[in-house]
Design an enzyme around this catalytic site. Structure first.
Site, PDB file in Angstrom:
ATOM      1  N   GLY A 192      40.201  40.294  40.446  1.00  9.30           N
ATOM      2  CA  GLY A 192      39.240  40.298  41.537  1.00  9.30           C
ATOM      3  C   GLY A 192      37.840  40.513  41.005  1.00  9.30           C
ATOM      4  O   GLY A 192      37.521  40.122  39.884  1.00  9.30           O
ATOM      5  N   CYS A 193      37.019  41.160  41.760  1.00  4.91           N
ATOM      6  CA  CYS A 193      35.624  41.410  41.391  1.00  4.91           C
ATOM      7  C   CYS A 193      35.552  42.235  40.114  1.00  4.91           C
ATOM      8  O   CYS A 193      36.176  43.287  40.005  1.00  4.91           O
ATOM      9  CB  CYS A 193      34.934  42.156  42.529  1.00  4.91           C
ATOM     10  SG  CYS A 193      33.275  42.693  42.131  1.00  4.91           S
ATOM     11  N   PHE A 194      34.779  41.754  39.159  1.00  6.65           N
ATOM     12  CA  PHE A 194      34.693  42.488  37.894  1.00  6.65           C
ATOM     13  C   PHE A 194      33.979  43.821  38.044  1.00  6.65           C
ATOM     14  O   PHE A 194      34.186  44.728  37.257  1.00  6.65           O
ATOM     15  CB  PHE A 194      34.129  41.667  36.750  1.00  6.65           C
ATOM     16  CG  PHE A 194      32.873  40.852  36.979  1.00  6.65           C
ATOM     17  CD1 PHE A 194      31.896  41.202  37.895  1.00  6.65           C
ATOM     18  CD2 PHE A 194      32.670  39.718  36.224  1.00  6.65           C
ATOM     19  CE1 PHE A 194      30.751  40.447  38.064  1.00  6.65           C
ATOM     20  CE2 PHE A 194      31.522  38.944  36.362  1.00  6.65           C
ATOM     21  CZ  PHE A 194      30.556  39.321  37.301  1.00  6.65           C
ATOM     22  N   CYS A 203      34.600  46.011  40.245  1.00 10.32           N
ATOM     23  CA  CYS A 203      35.647  46.989  40.565  1.00 10.32           C
ATOM     24  C   CYS A 203      36.380  47.437  39.306  1.00 10.32           C
ATOM     25  O   CYS A 203      36.500  48.645  39.048  1.00 10.32           O
ATOM     26  CB  CYS A 203      36.642  46.399  41.560  1.00 10.32           C
ATOM     27  SG  CYS A 203      35.959  46.044  43.193  1.00 10.32           S
TER      28      CYS A 203
END
Length: 173
Positions: free
Chosen positions: A9-11, A13
């Site tokens: 997912g979002c890096f 995070c």
């Protein structure tokens, strides 16, 4: 030092989650998995590059071992959703483990089997050979620490960081 490249997912995070643990020496947000050379954030977000938002993690295996790094990965995002993490949708958010050698590939396969016991739905995390890793733009590096009050950080990243802190408190810095 050992390096591993993970996409979950979002890096922002994953970067924020891992930076809090002892033994993590470096965490670099970037792009990999696609065919487009020198991608940038805008092109990766378009979905046309084939790249995922990824994290290159350097860690000391004497302090935090690869199995633990992977256990953190599988509890820090939803490995059962394809091309999506929460409201973030698109192939750039795909869950992928990128292996640098046969030992990593085997460790990744064991980690998927171990993690599957935590989920009722099948894990869809891909295991792929590591190609070129492109470092993301500077403003993406350590984004959470530099922007904690930003809406996405407060409502999406913070709960993931707190969850990892609870589950792996014995490894906190």
């Amino acid at each position: 030092m050992t390096d591993v490249v993970l996409a979950g997912g979002c890096f922002w995070c994953l970067d924020a989650v891992y930076r809090q643990f002892r033994g993590v020496e470096a965490s670099v947000c970037g792009y990999t998995g696609g065919d487009t050379p020198d991608p940038d954030y805008r092109s990766v977000c378009s979905g046309a590059t084939g790249h995922q938002e990824a994290l290159k993690l350097s860690f000391d295996p004497q302090v935090i071992d690869l199995d633990t790094v992977l256990d953190i990965f599988f509890t820090s995002h939803d490995p059962t959703s394809w091309d999506r993490q929460g409201a973030d949708t698109g192939s750039q958010y795909r869950s992928v483990l990128f292996y640098a050698d046969e030992q990593q590939r085997e460790a990744f396969e064991r980690a998927v089997a171990r993690a599957q016991q935590l989920y009722s739905s099948p894990i869809v995390t891909e295991i792929k050979p590591l190609g070129v890793f492109y470092e993301a733009e500077e403003y993406h590096q350590n984004y959470y620490a530099l922007n904690p009050a930003q809406g996405y950080c407060a409502f999406v990243v913070s709960p993931k960081v707190a969850h990892a802190r609870r589950n792996f408190a014995h490894l906190l810095r």
